[in-house]
Design a protein around this motif. Sequence first.
Motif, PDB file in Angstrom:
ATOM      1  N   PHE A   7       0.824  -1.203   0.000  1.00 17.38           N
ATOM      2  CA  PHE A   7       0.000   0.000   0.000  1.00 17.38           C
ATOM      3  C   PHE A   7       0.863   1.261   0.000  1.00 17.38           C
ATOM      4  O   PHE A   7       2.053   1.234   0.330  1.00 17.38           O
ATOM      5  N   GLY A   8       0.240   2.391  -0.361  1.00 14.89           N
ATOM      6  CA  GLY A   8       0.866   3.679  -0.134  1.00 14.89           C
ATOM      7  C   GLY A   8       0.731   4.038   1.336  1.00 14.89           C
ATOM      8  O   GLY A   8      -0.212   3.592   2.007  1.00 14.89           O
ATOM      9  N   TYR A   9       1.638   4.847   1.843  1.00 12.26           N
ATOM     10  CA  TYR A   9       1.593   5.149   3.276  1.00 12.26           C
ATOM     11  C   TYR A   9       2.291   6.470   3.572  1.00 12.26           C
ATOM     12  O   TYR A   9       3.050   7.011   2.756  1.00 12.26           O
ATOM     13  N   GLY A  10       2.027   6.985   4.750  1.00 14.43           N
ATOM     14  CA  GLY A  10       2.699   8.187   5.225  1.00 14.43           C
ATOM     15  C   GLY A  10       2.415   8.409   6.696  1.00 14.43           C
ATOM     16  O   GLY A  10       1.344   8.033   7.197  1.00 14.43           O
ATOM     17  N   PHE A  11       3.370   9.004   7.398  1.00 14.78           N
ATOM     18  CA  PHE A  11       3.229   9.330   8.814  1.00 14.78           C
ATOM     19  C   PHE A  11       3.162  10.847   8.920  1.00 14.78           C
ATOM     20  O   PHE A  11       4.143  11.549   8.649  1.00 14.78           O
ATOM     21  N   VAL A  12       1.983  11.368   9.270  1.00 13.94           N
ATOM     22  CA  VAL A  12       1.742  12.808   9.298  1.00 13.94           C
ATOM     23  C   VAL A  12       1.082  13.178  10.626  1.00 13.94           C
ATOM     24  O   VAL A  12       0.058  12.579  10.998  1.00 13.94           O
ATOM     25  N   ASN A  13       1.670  14.152  11.316  1.00 13.49           N
ATOM     26  CA  ASN A  13       1.111  14.641  12.589  1.00 13.49           C
ATOM     27  C   ASN A  13       0.803  13.496  13.551  1.00 13.49           C
ATOM     28  O   ASN A  13      -0.292  13.412  14.136  1.00 13.49           O
ATOM     29  N   ASP A  14       1.777  12.604  13.696  1.00 13.13           N
ATOM     30  CA  ASP A  14       1.713  11.485  14.644  1.00 13.13           C
ATOM     31  C   ASP A  14       0.622  10.469  14.325  1.00 13.13           C
ATOM     32  O   ASP A  14       0.166   9.733  15.209  1.00 13.13           O
ATOM     33  N   LYS A  15       0.205  10.424  13.089  1.00 12.72           N
ATOM     34  CA  LYS A  15      -0.756   9.406  12.653  1.00 12.72           C
ATOM     35  C   LYS A  15      -0.227   8.734  11.397  1.00 12.72           C
ATOM     36  O   LYS A  15       0.410   9.361  10.549  1.00 12.72           O
ATOM     37  N   PHE A  16      -0.501   7.431  11.274  1.00 14.96           N
ATOM     38  CA  PHE A  16      -0.025   6.644  10.156  1.00 14.96           C
ATOM     39  C   PHE A  16      -1.194   6.349   9.216  1.00 14.96           C
ATOM     40  O   PHE A  16      -2.266   5.929   9.656  1.00 14.96           O
ATOM     41  N   TYR A  17      -0.967   6.560   7.923  1.00 14.64           N
ATOM     42  CA  TYR A  17      -2.026   6.390   6.929  1.00 14.64           C
ATOM     43  C   TYR A  17      -1.696   5.247   5.972  1.00 14.64           C
ATOM     44  O   TYR A  17      -0.576   5.157   5.454  1.00 14.64           O
ATOM     45  N   ILE A  18      -2.680   4.376   5.771  1.00 21.74           N
ATOM     46  CA  ILE A  18      -2.586   3.247   4.847  1.00 21.74           C
ATOM     47  C   ILE A  18      -3.484   3.578   3.666  1.00 21.74           C
ATOM     48  O   ILE A  18      -4.704   3.732   3.825  1.00 21.74           O
ATOM     49  N   ILE A  19      -2.896   3.717   2.483  1.00 14.87           N
ATOM     50  CA  ILE A  19      -3.632   4.208   1.321  1.00 14.87           C
ATOM     51  C   ILE A  19      -3.640   3.144   0.235  1.00 14.87           C
ATOM     52  O   ILE A  19      -2.592   2.757  -0.291  1.00 14.87           O
ATOM     53  N   GLY A  20      -4.846   2.660  -0.106  1.00 12.78           N
ATOM     54  CA  GLY A  20      -4.966   1.635  -1.135  1.00 12.78           C
ATOM     55  C   GLY A  20      -4.274   0.353  -0.720  1.00 12.78           C
ATOM     56  O   GLY A  20      -4.301  -0.061   0.436  1.00 12.78           O
ATOM     57  N   GLY A  21      -3.643  -0.306  -1.684  1.00 10.27           N
ATOM     58  CA  GLY A  21      -2.941  -1.549  -1.422  1.00 10.27           C
ATOM     59  C   GLY A  21      -3.753  -2.769  -1.818  1.00 10.27           C
ATOM     60  O   GLY A  21      -4.949  -2.683  -2.114  1.00 10.27           O
ATOM     61  N   ILE A  22      -3.111  -3.904  -1.815  1.00 18.14           N
ATOM     62  CA  ILE A  22      -3.781  -5.161  -2.131  1.00 18.14           C
ATOM     63  C   ILE A  22      -4.686  -5.553  -0.971  1.00 18.14           C
ATOM     64  O   ILE A  22      -4.269  -5.562   0.182  1.00 18.14           O
ATOM     65  N   GLY A  23      -5.923  -5.872  -1.309  1.00 16.76           N
ATOM     66  CA  GLY A  23      -6.886  -6.263  -0.297  1.00 16.76           C
ATOM     67  C   GLY A  23      -7.384  -7.674  -0.514  1.00 16.76           C
ATOM     68  O   GLY A  23      -6.714  -8.500  -1.160  1.00 16.76           O
ATOM     69  N   ILE A  24      -8.554  -7.954   0.018  1.00 14.48           N
ATOM     70  CA  ILE A  24      -9.149  -9.291  -0.098  1.00 14.48           C
ATOM     71  C   ILE A  24      -9.310  -9.666  -1.562  1.00 14.48           C
ATOM     72  O   ILE A  24      -9.723  -8.854  -2.390  1.00 14.48           O
ATOM     73  N   GLY A  25      -8.952 -10.897  -1.887  1.00 22.60           N
ATOM     74  CA  GLY A  25      -9.031 -11.353  -3.269  1.00 22.60           C
ATOM     75  C   GLY A  25      -7.877 -10.894  -4.123  1.00 22.60           C
ATOM     76  O   GLY A  25      -7.933 -10.983  -5.358  1.00 22.60           O
ATOM     77  N   SER A  26      -6.835 -10.352  -3.468  1.00 25.42           N
ATOM     78  CA  SER A  26      -5.640  -9.847  -4.168  1.00 25.42           C
ATOM     79  C   SER A  26      -5.977  -8.739  -5.154  1.00 25.42           C
ATOM     80  O   SER A  26      -5.329  -8.586  -6.189  1.00 25.42           O
ATOM     81  N   VAL A  27      -6.999  -7.955  -4.837  1.00 22.72           N
ATOM     82  CA  VAL A  27      -7.436  -6.852  -5.697  1.00 22.72           C
ATOM     83  C   VAL A  27      -6.990  -5.525  -5.074  1.00 22.72           C
ATOM     84  O   VAL A  27      -7.222  -5.288  -3.884  1.00 22.72           O
ATOM     85  N   PRO A  28      -6.361  -4.623  -5.863  1.00 21.46           N
ATOM     86  CA  PRO A  28      -6.005  -3.300  -5.349  1.00 21.46           C
ATOM     87  C   PRO A  28      -7.240  -2.534  -4.883  1.00 21.46           C
ATOM     88  O   PRO A  28      -8.271  -2.531  -5.561  1.00 21.46           O
TER      89      PRO A  28
END
Length: 241
Positions: free
Chosen positions: A78-99
Amino acid sequence: MIEKFRKVYPITKKSYTFIDLTNVGTPRYGGSAFIYNDKLYLVGGFIGSKLTTAIERIDLVTLERDYPQYLPEGRAHFGYGFVNDKFYIIGGIGIGSVPRNDIYEYDPSTNTVTKKSAVLPKGVSNCGSVVLNNLIYIMGGVDDQGNILADVYVYDPSNDTISTKSSMNTPRQNLACGELGGKIYCFGGDDGSSRLDVVERYDPDTDTWETLNVKLPESLSGIRASKIILDSKEYILIAGG
């Protein structure tokens, strides 16, 4: 400096030693990690062929380990970033191996996971990501139709919005991206069949991409980029692939 590459394996000016601290409780790949209050957090990824929802926390002082929280769904690459003491998980492979196109926020101070209202225009995984000026940039990747992307999106955590920026010149997935001097550099990756040696630079002030004359010493995919300081100068270190 980024216009010159040196293929260097050992660093001879100083002596470095690996210290065996502890083992990861859940072996995984395709996830990400961050450090907050002297604790290492490991988020998502694959355990073998199965997605994990586990967030693992390792105290870097006591080396105690626990699992304080879990994602609602497994995520990897997934895309990610740590901003203002919070971590963000953006998109990525999910259930069924689908983005996927959704976004999760993990707050380690309250140990809560929140699904955000904003979504990417399409499902995206295997992308590059960079934090610049408290914005999370998402570059390239592969979408939920199997297309290799040149798309660029920006997530603003302060108002939970996604905006679209100018596309890269070269569509690619599994690329490495880093920030240096207020600009974003993207390295290598692959087009689904061949590894690439292309290096591009993005200027957020003008929303423009430039393909640099310099190339990676060899075509590489699945690499990582990190900013380092060496002899009081900032560089982007490229590793793996």
